[in-house]
Enzyme design. Structure first.
Site, PDB file in Angstrom:
ATOM      1  N   ASP A  11       0.837  -1.190   0.000  1.00  0.00           N
ATOM      2  CA  ASP A  11       0.000   0.000   0.000  1.00  0.00           C
ATOM      3  C   ASP A  11       0.875   1.243   0.000  1.00  0.00           C
ATOM      4  OD1 ASP A  11      -2.401   1.345  -0.169  1.00  0.00           O
ATOM      5  OD2 ASP A  11      -2.905   1.164   1.947  1.00  0.00           O
ATOM      6  N   GLY A  12       0.330   2.305  -0.541  1.00  0.00           N
ATOM      7  CA  GLY A  12       0.968   3.604  -0.531  1.00  0.00           C
ATOM      8  C   GLY A  12       0.012   4.616   0.068  1.00  0.00           C
ATOM      9  N   GLU A  49       2.459   3.716  -4.230  1.00  0.00           N
ATOM     10  CA  GLU A  49       1.910   2.388  -4.516  1.00  0.00           C
ATOM     11  C   GLU A  49       2.919   1.564  -5.324  1.00  0.00           C
ATOM     12  OE1 GLU A  49      -0.894   1.121  -3.370  1.00  0.00           O
ATOM     13  OE2 GLU A  49      -2.201   2.801  -2.903  1.00  0.00           O
ATOM     14  N   ASP A  71      -4.380  -2.549  -3.262  1.00  0.00           N
ATOM     15  CA  ASP A  71      -5.650  -1.839  -3.411  1.00  0.00           C
ATOM     16  C   ASP A  71      -5.548  -0.793  -4.525  1.00  0.00           C
ATOM     17  OD1 ASP A  71      -4.200   0.235  -2.278  1.00  0.00           O
ATOM     18  OD2 ASP A  71      -5.429   0.392  -0.475  1.00  0.00           O
ATOM     19  N   HIS A 125      -9.236   0.143   2.486  1.00  0.00           N
ATOM     20  CA  HIS A 125      -9.970   0.523   3.702  1.00  0.00           C
ATOM     21  C   HIS A 125     -11.266  -0.268   3.861  1.00  0.00           C
ATOM     22  CE1 HIS A 125      -7.008   3.681   3.817  1.00  0.00           C
ATOM     23  NE2 HIS A 125      -7.354   4.003   2.594  1.00  0.00           N
ATOM     24  N   ASP A 135      -1.315  -0.546   4.900  1.00  0.00           N
ATOM     25  CA  ASP A 135      -1.759   0.841   5.022  1.00  0.00           C
ATOM     26  C   ASP A 135      -1.222   1.478   6.308  1.00  0.00           C
ATOM     27  OD1 ASP A 135      -3.580   3.138   4.259  1.00  0.00           O
ATOM     28  OD2 ASP A 135      -4.431   2.605   6.205  1.00  0.00           O
TER      29      ASP A 135
END
Length: 151
Positions: A11-12, A49, A71, A125, A135
């Site tokens: 995740d970024g 990302e 994501d 999320h 995250d």
């Protein structure tokens, strides 16, 4: 999840876009886990990302089957679909514009050639455990960067 795969969750995050950004990675193989994170001062969410995925693949020590869960539609579709046209078109989009983040895409392209990778997308999320850890790591990296550079 089966022991046959190295599961990677990436995740970024970015505070401002562009702004201070962070990336996070959770790597899981059987009962073994490793986390990675980092931050940059002036970047974008898309770059973070990509960076998370590059850092994850760069950390692998031996050949294995990999499942990367992200994501980011940008990363998943970019590496599995769009990149073929970009390479054929000299790193230009269908609109003949330079591909954004081409240097990161080229790094990622070189890395993915070395592995057997299955790509998966999850809604961000949404409570997916691996994605939530990645995250959290990305946001921790941003906070640590801020403490080091603004305190």
């Amino acid at each position: 999840m089966s022991n046959d795969f190295l599961d990677i969750y990436t995740d970024g995050a970015c505070k401002g876009n562009p702004g201070v950004g962070g990336w996070g990675v959770l790597m899981r193989y059987g009962s073994h886990e490793k986390t990675l994170k980092g931050a940059e001062s002036h970047t974008t969410n898309n770059r973070m990302e990509l960076q998370a995925t590059i850092e994850a693949l760069s950390a692998i020590k031996r050949p294995c089957k990999i499942r990367i869960t992200t994501d980011s539609v940008y990363v998943k579709n970019g590496i599995t679909q769009w990149i073929h046209s970009w390479k054929k078109n000299g790193w230009r989009t269908a609109q003949k514009k330079p591909v954004q983040n081409a240097e990161l895409w080229q790094q990622l392209d070189n890395l993915v050639q070395q592995y057997d990778i299955e790509w998966a997308w999850v809604k961000g999320h949404s409570g997916h455990p691996g994605n939530e850890v990645a995250d959290t790591l990305a946001n921790e990296a941003i906070e640590q960067w801020r403490e080091q550079h603004q305190g």
